[in-house]
Enzyme design. Structure first.
Site, PDB file in Angstrom:
ATOM      1  N   ASP A 265       0.821  -1.206   0.000  1.00 23.88           N
ATOM      2  CA  ASP A 265       0.000   0.000   0.000  1.00 23.88           C
ATOM      3  C   ASP A 265       0.861   1.264   0.000  1.00 23.88           C
ATOM      4  O   ASP A 265       1.825   1.386   0.768  1.00 23.88           O
ATOM      5  CB  ASP A 265      -0.900   0.000   1.238  1.00 23.88           C
ATOM      6  CG  ASP A 265      -1.795   1.224   1.314  1.00 23.88           C
ATOM      7  OD1 ASP A 265      -2.646   1.379   0.427  1.00 23.88           O
ATOM      8  OD2 ASP A 265      -1.608   2.034   2.244  1.00 23.88           O
ATOM      9  N   GLU A 302       1.534   0.004  -4.814  1.00 23.52           N
ATOM     10  CA  GLU A 302       0.710   1.169  -5.126  1.00 23.52           C
ATOM     11  C   GLU A 302       1.621   2.389  -5.012  1.00 23.52           C
ATOM     12  O   GLU A 302       2.201   2.639  -3.957  1.00 23.52           O
ATOM     13  CB  GLU A 302      -0.460   1.312  -4.160  1.00 23.52           C
ATOM     14  CG  GLU A 302      -1.304   2.543  -4.468  1.00 23.52           C
ATOM     15  CD  GLU A 302      -2.214   2.976  -3.326  1.00 23.52           C
ATOM     16  OE1 GLU A 302      -3.145   3.750  -3.598  1.00 23.52           O
ATOM     17  OE2 GLU A 302      -1.991   2.548  -2.180  1.00 23.52           O
TER      18      GLU A 302
END
Length: 601
Positions: A265, A302
């Site tokens: 993330d 990400e």
């Protein structure tokens, strides 16, 4: 760790501790004890490196023990490396060992997941029950659809009953309402039995606001800040053990829990000036796990940096991450189908943005970003396959961070939804779907939370409304994230699949995935153009024509004009773009969705 571990030691990097000596890293503590449920407190002894442990193992029976640590008289607090939190993140940890499960996937091997079809899902809203076991019962749908891997939103333990999962505080523990760690193992095993790989979304850039006791133990966080809270200490004093916690957690999922990849993330929020960035360390470790286990151990980041160094090989001084999300593709598809051009969508107005991402991968590859008010990104390396970029027309962020959490089904007709699917699934990228989009799910996916603390609940509620008010949204339309009805609205309605319009779209997704399987994974898109509102490209012997407007394909063919909607990145003129598109010889139509999409061979 369970009592069945018996003589099984707990190993953290090169440090091995005997079973049931309850090791914990607390370098600044003056005293540390372990409180064992029903057995009182036991003082730990300081050992080297800031670690504490019992001098001799606790003698107990086969039942798993509940325990927590008392640090300088305060506590008990959960184990920072807890494998199970049956009563929530503020309660005692419970011993649990992944070795207790009898895996049935001995013959499972997974190649790199780069270029494969990924399906993103949230356990809590994927089924009415919201559990790993109920999700397991829906896997045959994914087999029938043709996906190669599921990507689970974070499942680590967080406070409350439901949420997106990005407020986790105990990285090794599976959120108990989902079924806990044993249910997770059953889910992974069932996926592998059906030929589906598993990617787990993990969050190493921050910790949630409730139940984060890591600062009690040591310097786990730094003075820096992210959008979501304090930064994790990756490069400050005594950060070695913090980095080791991250590496051990990644190994836990990839090795002990048999997952095939990790989605990392918001890596742009990992503040690390170390000579070996934490991402490179993760890539190095994953390569070893891949070689030893035969599982892919794929790492997908990400990132909004548009920096190819992230996905460049380590031998070429990159970080060695296998792939990264490419928001530019989403923005180009979204703007050209919906017409929305506010905020960060502004730069993507016009079909040239779509042509650009199909030809160059990134749109912002050094060009000016009006939203950021600066130049952004840099070009991909010439030889870098576009499959290193994960593309999607919908995902949890791009839906959930809209004021109402509305999907594309709230804006687009079936033809435009079919176009979005075609661009993602037949494009040169690694495609990712968001749960339910394959049948045009009408359920929204708004931001939802369940903070039990009144002050945190109110801060989340008012903060969310204020955020959208600043962007011009009517506060009255923003769902209350703390209202249970907001969470319930996000649950998929599986009965929709069988309704005529939804069934037709689902059939289209299946056909596109079949066609994708006929194309060499790393084939680039060629002859990319957009003329009179029709976007065209060729890839792997397939010629794709997709109408970006409501007039469809036939209107563009009959118009014979070159309008302002004609575009081709790098073309000398609009006439060049038109002639190149028309130069393609007619082929055999192998798939079509009304007058919106035509695929020929």
């Amino acid at each position: 760790m369970t009592a069945d571990d018996g003589g099984m030691a707990r190993t953290f990097a090169a440090r091995t501790f005997p079973a049931r000596t309850f090791p914990v890293w607390a370098p600044d503590a003056e005293s540390v004890s372990v409180e064992i449920g029903g057995r009182g407190r036991h003082a730990l002894h300081r050992v080297d490196g800031g670690w504490w442990r019992l001098p001799t193992p606790v003698e107990a029976g086969a039942d798993a023990l509940d325990y927590g640590f008392v640090v300088d008289g305060a506590g008990p607090y959960p184990d920072p490396r807890s494998r199970r939190q049956p009563d929530g993140v503020h309660s005692l940890s419970r011993e649990w060992s992944p070795t207790d499960y009898a895996w049935r996937d001995d013959g499972w091997r997974s190649d790199s997941l780069v270029g494969r079809v990924i399906y993103e899902l949230h356990i809590g809203t994927f089924t009415p029950e919201g559990t790993l076991d109920s999700a397991r019962e829906r896997l045959d749908h994914l087999v029938d659809l043709g996906v190669d891997a599921v990507e689970l939103l974070p499942v680590n333990a967080f406070n409350g009953t439901h949420g997106w999962g990005y407020d986790g505080v105990l990285w090794f523990a599976v959120h108990e309402p989902y079924g806990g760690p044993a249910a997770y193992q059953r889910f992974v095993d069932a996926c592998h039995a059906r030929g589906i790989a598993v990617i787990q979304d993990v969050v190493y850039n921050h910790l949630g606001p409730s139940g984060n006791y890591l600062p009690v133990y040591g310097p786990y966080v730094s003075d820096g800040r992210t959008t979501w809270g304090a930064s994790v200490n990756l490069d400050g004093p005594r950060s070695d053990e913090v980095r080791r916690l991250i590496l051990d957690d990644a190994a836990f999922w990839l090795d002990d829990m048999h997952v095939d990849g990790l989605r990392l993330d918001a890596v742009h929020a990992l503040h690390d000036t170390s000579a070996e960035h934490i991402l490179e360390a993760l890539a190095r470790q994953s390569a070893g796990i891949r070689e030893r286990t035969g599982r892919a151990a794929t790492l997908i980041a990400e990132s909004d940096l548009n920096d190819p160094r992230l996905i460049r090989e380590r031998r070429r001084h990159g970080y060695g991450i296998d792939a990264q999300w490419d928001d530019d593709v989403h923005h180009a598809v979204h703007v050209n189908l919906t017409g929305e051009t506010s905020g960060y969508y502004a730069d993507f107005a016009g079909p040239e943005s779509l042509v650009a991402v199909f030809e160059r991968g990134f749109f912002h590859d050094g060009r000016y970003s009006s939203f950021r008010e600066r130049h952004h990104g840099r070009p991909l390396d010439a030889e870098m396959p576009f499959t290193r970029l994960v593309a999607f027309s919908q995902d949890h962020d791009q839906i959930g961070n809209r004021a109402k959490g509305d999907r594309l089904t709230a804006t687009l007709d079936d033809g435009a939804l079919a176009v979005a699917a075609t661009l993602v699934l037949l494009g040169p990228f690694t495609p990712m779907l968001f749960m339910g989009e394959e049948w045009g799910a009408t359920t929204p996916w708004p931001f939802f939370s369940s903070h039990p603390e009144p002050e945190l609940a109110e801060a989340t509620r008012t903060g969310r409304i204020a955020e959208f008010a600043r962007m011009g949204w009517d506060p009255a339309v923003v769902p209350d994230p703390q209202d249970p009805a907001t969470f319930e609205s996000a649950r998929l309605r599986w009965a929709e699949r069988d309704e005529p319009g939804h069934a037709r779209l689902l059939s289209w997704y299946r056909r596109l995935i079949e066609l994708r399987g006929e194309i060499p994974a790393e084939a680039r898109a060629t002859a990319v153009s957009c003329v009179d509102g029709v976007f065209r490209f060729t890839r792997g012997g397939l010629r794709v024509e997709a109408a970006l407007g409501s007039d469809g394909l036939a209107a563009a063919v009959s118009s014979g004009s070159r309008t302002a909607a004609s575009a081709r990145a790098g073309a000398g003129s609009e006439a060049e773009a038109g002639s190149e598109a028309e130069a393609q010889p007619p082929g055999v139509v192998v798939a079509a969705f009304g007058d919106a999409v035509r695929v020929s061979r």
